[in-house]
Each structure stands twice: as C-alpha cells, then as structure tokens.
Enzyme design. Structure first.
Site, PDB file in Angstrom:
ATOM      1  N   ASP A  47      12.573  -7.742  -9.461  1.00  0.00           N
ATOM      2  CA  ASP A  47      13.722  -6.999  -9.983  1.00  0.00           C
ATOM      3  C   ASP A  47      14.176  -7.634 -11.285  1.00  0.00           C
ATOM      4  O   ASP A  47      15.154  -8.384 -11.331  1.00  0.00           O
ATOM      5  CB  ASP A  47      14.841  -7.000  -8.939  1.00  0.00           C
ATOM      6  CG  ASP A  47      16.040  -6.157  -9.374  1.00  0.00           C
ATOM      7  OD1 ASP A  47      15.894  -5.380 -10.341  1.00  0.00           O
ATOM      8  OD2 ASP A  47      17.108  -6.272  -8.744  1.00  0.00           O
ATOM      9  N   GLU A  78      11.576   0.558 -13.976  1.00  0.00           N
ATOM     10  CA  GLU A  78      12.014   1.751 -14.701  1.00  0.00           C
ATOM     11  C   GLU A  78      11.922   2.966 -13.789  1.00  0.00           C
ATOM     12  O   GLU A  78      10.916   3.188 -13.113  1.00  0.00           O
ATOM     13  CB  GLU A  78      11.170   1.974 -15.954  1.00  0.00           C
ATOM     14  CG  GLU A  78      11.719   3.076 -16.847  1.00  0.00           C
ATOM     15  CD  GLU A  78      10.994   3.183 -18.174  1.00  0.00           C
ATOM     16  OE1 GLU A  78      11.531   3.835 -19.088  1.00  0.00           O
ATOM     17  OE2 GLU A  78       9.888   2.610 -18.302  1.00  0.00           O
ATOM     18  N   HIS A 103      15.334  -0.941 -15.599  1.00  0.00           N
ATOM     19  CA  HIS A 103      14.967  -0.893 -17.018  1.00  0.00           C
ATOM     20  C   HIS A 103      15.481   0.428 -17.581  1.00  0.00           C
ATOM     21  O   HIS A 103      14.792   1.439 -17.581  1.00  0.00           O
ATOM     22  CB  HIS A 103      13.440  -0.998 -17.151  1.00  0.00           C
ATOM     23  CG  HIS A 103      12.942  -0.976 -18.557  1.00  0.00           C
ATOM     24  ND1 HIS A 103      12.712  -2.125 -19.295  1.00  0.00           N
ATOM     25  CD2 HIS A 103      12.610   0.056 -19.376  1.00  0.00           C
ATOM     26  CE1 HIS A 103      12.266  -1.799 -20.491  1.00  0.00           C
ATOM     27  NE2 HIS A 103      12.193  -0.477 -20.576  1.00  0.00           N
ATOM     28  N   ASP A 112      14.709   5.438 -21.553  1.00  0.00           N
ATOM     29  CA  ASP A 112      14.829   5.496 -23.002  1.00  0.00           C
ATOM     30  C   ASP A 112      15.584   6.747 -23.416  1.00  0.00           C
ATOM     31  O   ASP A 112      16.165   7.439 -22.581  1.00  0.00           O
ATOM     32  CB  ASP A 112      13.440   5.462 -23.635  1.00  0.00           C
ATOM     33  CG  ASP A 112      12.476   6.370 -22.890  1.00  0.00           C
ATOM     34  OD1 ASP A 112      12.739   7.581 -22.820  1.00  0.00           O
ATOM     35  OD2 ASP A 112      11.472   5.861 -22.357  1.00  0.00           O
TER      36      ASP A 112
END
EC number: 3.2.1.4
Length: 640
Positions: free
Chosen positions: A480, A489, A428, A93
């Site tokens: 995956d 992530e 991710h 993020d």
C-alpha cells in the site's frame, strides 16, 4: 492510468472444439467467507457507484456526494471550437481517455440492464443511472457530426509530468478527434456500444433521450465500419496508455450485438453472424475481458440471444459464439484442457501484475450474467477428459472472486477503498492524495504536487470511497504505497462491472427468477420495474408495491380519457423499516400527474408533505390520459 489491459499478454490460442462429457462438481479451492452474510454486498454496491463521483470532470451537480471534489476541465474542447466539458477521468490522473471511458459506460449500462431490479431494491438504481448519464451526456458532445468523434482530452505524457488536483491542472487539454481521414473503428465501435446499451437503460424513463442515444450509436457504428482503422494509429499519444492491441474487430461485433439488443433490428444480428469468422467472433478463444479485448463479452451476448430464442436463421453461427462463451467460463473455472486462467495461492484469478483486478471484476460479472441466462443449463468444458459446469457453479465462483476483493483473502485486505477494516490508504490518485481545494484553496503547481504531496507517508487526505485498486500480485502480496501504481491505482473500468455482480449478490446467491424487468429488457424496454405484476415470480421482491386502477372515463373531442389512481405502499411488516428517498419512474404517460413532484434529474418523487413511507403506509397519486395504463415503477429508495 491503471491500464495494463492490452491484449499483448492475452492467450489467443484458437479453440477448436469442446468435448461433451460430465464431471461431478468439485468443491471450490477456497470457500469464501460471505455465504452467511460475511460481506455487506449492499454497502459495497453503494460504494462502488459512489466512486464515480470522484472521477467526474466538468461542472459538478448539486447532488454531488464526494465533497472534496470541485469543478474542473471547464475549458475542455474550447480550443477546438467544441464543448467537451464533462465525462470521467479514467483513473488516478486527469486525462479523459475515450476507450476506457466508453467501456466503463457500456459495463455500467449492462449492469443496470441485468440487475436494475436488485439495484433498486438496494436504493442505488438512481445513482447508477445518474452515473451512466454523466458519461453519455459527454459522448453526445464528443460526437458533433456523424463521422466525427472526439477521442481524448489531454495526453498521458504531459499529465504524468505533473501531480495536480484536477481543479488546478495546468497540463495540456488538447482534444484529439477521429474522422474519415483519421479513423478509429475500435473507439467509435465501443462508444456505439455504450450509447446503445445506455439507450436500453433510459428507454422507458426518458424515451426521447433513449432515441438520441440510439441515433448516436447507429451513426458511430456506421462510421466505425465504413472507415476502418485502429484509433491509436490516428491518435498516437494514446498508444502508450490505452493502445488498441486487439484491433477493432471485437468492437465492431460488440457494437452490432448491443445495437441488436437495443433496436431489435435484424440488420445488426445479420452483421454479428455474417462477420463472425472474418472479425474473430467465433474464431478467437480468449479468457480475458476488458477495455481492449471485447470478444468474451460479444460471445456471451450472442449466447444470450441464442438462449432467448432471438437467433433466428443464425442459430448455427450463434452456437459457435456460445462455444467460445463456454470456453471463457471453463478457462476461468480451471476446467479447460489447455488454457486456464492462472490463480494466486489465495484463489484470485491472475493475468498480470498491473491492475489485475480489472480482469477479476469483469470475469465475475460475465460469469454471473451467463449463469443467470443458462436457466439451469450448463457449459461444456474440454478439460480433464471432459467436464460440465452448471449455472450455480459459475455464480459460486464469481462470488468467491468478489469475496476475495472485499477481504476474504490471505492478507485480510479489502481492495475496495473505504470497505472493511483494512483497505488501501495510499491510493495512487492525484485528487485524493492532495488536500481538497475546498479545504486548502491555494494553487498546487505541476511539480509542487510531487514535492509536497506525492511522497508523503500516511494515508491520503481525501477518501477515494468505493475505488477498487489494482490489487495484489501472483503471490497475494500487496504494498500500500502511493508510488506503487500497478497495485494502488484504481480505475473506472474496475468498478463498472463490479456494480452489477454486487447488486446480484446483495439480492441473494441462489437461482434468479427473472421477473418483469428481465422480460421487458428482452424486448428492448429498459423499464427498471421493482413492483412486479400480480403473480409474477421473483425471489427478491421489493417491499414497495405499486397498484393502479382506472377510476373514471369520459369522452371528449372523439377521444376516451381515463383517470388512473396509483397507490404506492410500503409492505414491510408492522414495526419494520421506513421507505425514504423514493423515486418513481413513469413511462408511456401522455397526460398530467397530480400528487407527485418532478425529481431533480429524472422521474418523480413523493410530495414534500409526504417525504417517507413508514411500514404499512401508502401514498397515492393520479394521472389522466387517453391511453391504456402507463408503466409505473420504483427506480430507487432507501430503507431506514
């Protein structure tokens, strides 16, 4: 946020004693494939450090190697009247969370402190030091006053509502601050630890900068200790992402331990000893080490002080810390009587589904460090009627865990992106999963990212090279898929401790002879020497050798000046490899240098007319000052 590291799931049973008995070392449950060269630890080391460049926030430097990233977060802090540009995004993020970022920098610095020589031999020390400085430069900005620390930029709630490249982000960039009215002893303590550990890294190559870091560390520690409280009680938006479940006692001890190592100031050793019981250092037996829980790290640092003869009058208390360090090692090895870490059928340490690998990399690093400082000794366990585990067993087990991560597992999957034939393709990660702004400059809005990119099948358009993802579940299974954030992530604190043990394994798997670097660091001097003194015993010496001698002396204005000639040689055998991108550090230098050029960020490089050193060849430079010989060492190079 690849967190999942709170202490809520940690077994904290008080460990009352460790029996002293002997058990013959049993064979490992799983023999790792890398013993005969099955894994390229040098390549994995390079990639593990490269990953941090994908996580950079701010104005990217000219040396940036992850080309699909661009500048981002350029107004961070502006609304608060402070410059908070820079630092690292924690995971997939675009939030800058202070607690995991500080832990990441502490572990990167510890990796260099322990294994800087090995990183230099692999040509990666310069990149590692640059990664550390990217973090410490940000922390210096985030600490504008002695009792103020900016703890977070952005928030997880608004960030998770959007799927955007960091270069496009339109989410909140509010900065959250700690001060006497809004304390955060855990975060301030961890940041103090990071600055103290980093000061050791820069002590010889950049002593002025090291002094600044140490001053920040001391002020942050005083702030953390005087104004006590959990940071997530002051900054509640952090609670659902990086909550301080273990409290702040571990960080206060952790910071004091690092300040003692960095400064040799007995006040910090006194603090570590006098608060050992009250803050849990000799009370808690914990088998999980990460961004929230620091007790095992404190306990191994304290055991290291004891083994180095630096305990002074506190030897008895530090013995208590060492017993807890032994518990951690025994629990990882499955040799404790009551509380062993679980394992998957394939042999990986297992704590939880969400980003379990963070605890595998951190445990492996701690076991390697403890093994190297035991110097042929052993840890004493309480399991199975009593057992001991020798230093070699600790290192062998740590190696098995690293090998699992790199692909020696039932799936044959490497959990480091870009390493091996089979690795995660759908990490991710916002920046990796959306076309690079350099290739596709059109703005990607908050919800457009979800609509157009998040659910796409197939691999990410940008390789998140070197990222270590959360990893498989308790059955060694792994999906995956980009939306499987618990497993796909990656996070900076997964990679930071892995840097160190990869450097250790890249240099060899046997007993480690500690040369000049180790001796210097024990005295608080982070000199990244790879050219050891004549006669020094080191198993994995660098092919680059440095020799210097005084060639002239003269008197002027009542002072004696000396000219020193330094020869840098590639001692590879004839027809061997060429040394390129050679970086040289010089400490305790008080005069001019001829024959070298200043490097872009720190240290020196060979002049442009001598860009490389073929096997058997040498380069020379001279310096003049009114002092004994300067410290000269190699900070990095490549063999081609």
């Amino acid at each position: 946020m690849a967190r999942g590291g709170g202490a809520a799931g940690v077994s904290m049973a008080h460990h009352l004693g460790i029996a002293l008995v002997v058990l013959v070392f049993a064979a490992m449950a799983q023999v790792a494939r890398g013993g005969g060269g099955g894994h390229d630890y040098g390549m994995a080391l390079s990639k593990s450090i490269l990953y941090f460049e994908a996580q950079r926030s701010g104005v990217l430097p000219g040396s940036q190697r992850i080309a699909w990233r661009a500048n981002s977060g350029l107004a961070d802090g502006k609304a608060n009247g402070v410059d908070l540009v820079g630092g690292y995004y924690d995971a997939g993020d675009n939030v800058k969370f202070g607690l995991p970022m500080a832990f990441t920098v502490t572990m990167m610095a510890w990796s260099v402190i322990e294994y800087g020589e090995e990183m230099a031999a692999a040509g990666e020390l310069g990149h590692a030091v640059e990664a550390i400085k990217w973090g410490t430069d940000y922390f210096a900005k985030a600490h504008p006053e002695p009792n103020v620390l900016y703890a977070e930029v952005g928030d997880g709630d608004s960030d998770h509502n959007c799927w955007q490249r960091p270069e496009d982000m339109t989410t909140s960039r509010q900065a959250y601050r700690l001060d006497p009215q809004n304390p955060g002893s855990d975060l301030a303590g961890e940041t103090a630890a990071a600055m103290a550990a980093a000061s050791l890294v820069f002590r010889s190559s950049n002593p002025g900068y090291a002094d600044q870091l140490l001053q920040h560390s001391k002020q942050l520690f005083d702030f953390a200790d005087k104004y006590r409280g959990r940071y997530d009680n002051s900054i509640t938006v952090a609670r659902n992402y990086y909550g301080s479940f273990s409290g702040y006692g571990d960080e206060l001890l952790w910071a004091s331990a690092w300040l003692y190592q960095a400064s040799d100031d007995r006040r910090y050793l006194d603090y570590l000893a006098n608060n050992a019981d009250a803050l849990g250092g000799t009370g808690w037996s914990i088998n999980q080490f990460g961004w929230d829980v620091k007790y095992p790290g404190v306990q191994i640092l304290a055991a290291k002080f004891l083994l180095q003869g630096k305990a002074g009058e506190h030897a008895g208390v530090l013995q208590g810390y060492r017993r807890k360090a032994d518990f951690f090692a025994c629990s990882c090895l499955g040799k404790d009587a009551a509380d062993n870490v679980g394992r998957t059928p394939g042999g990986m340490l297992y704590h939880q589904r969400w980003n379990n690998i963070q605890f595998v990399t951190s445990a492996s690093f701690l076991l390697a460090v403890y093994s190297d400082h035991l110097a042929g000794g052993a840890v004493r366990c309480s399991g199975g009627g009593g057992a001991v585990a020798g230093a070699a067993e600790l290192l062998a087990f740590a190696k098995s865990q690293v090998d699992y991560i790199l692909g020696s597992n039932p799936r044959g999957t490497s959990y480091m992106v870009g390493y091996g034939a089979v690795y995660p393709r759908q990490a991710h990660h916002r920046g990796s999963s959306i076309a690079s702004i350099r290739a596709s400059p059109s703005f990607v809005s908050c919800r457009e990212g979800y609509a157009s990119w998040y659910g796409r099948r197939g691999g990410n358009p940008n390789l998140l090279d070197g990222a270590v993802v959360g990893g498989p579940d308790e059955h060694d299974d792994f999906a995956d898929e980009r939306n499987n954030y618990e497993q796909t992530e990656a996070a900076t604190y997964n990679n930071a401790p892995l840097m160190g043990i990869l450097a250790r394994l890249a240099a060899g798997h046997g007993a480690r002879a500690r040369g000049r670097l180790g001796q210097s660091l024990q005295h608080g001097i982070a000199a990244n020497h790879t050219s050891l003194p004549h006669g020094a015993n080191h198993q994995h010496a660098s092919p680059v050798e440095i020799e210097q001698k005084a060639t002239a002396s003269w008197e002027k204005d009542g002072r004696t000046y000396h000219r020193y000639a330094v020869t840098v040689s590639n001692r590879s055998p004839a027809g061997g490899k060429t040394v390129e991108e050679l970086h040289i550090g010089i400490g305790k230098l008080y005069g001019p240098v001829w024959g070298l050029e200043k490097a872009a960020r720190y240290g020196y490089v060979l002049p442009s007319w001598t860009p490389s050193l073929p096997a058997g060849e040498s380069a020379a430079f001279v310096y003049v000052h009114a002092a004994p010989p300067a410290d000269v060492w190699v900070t990095g190079y490549k063999l081609v």
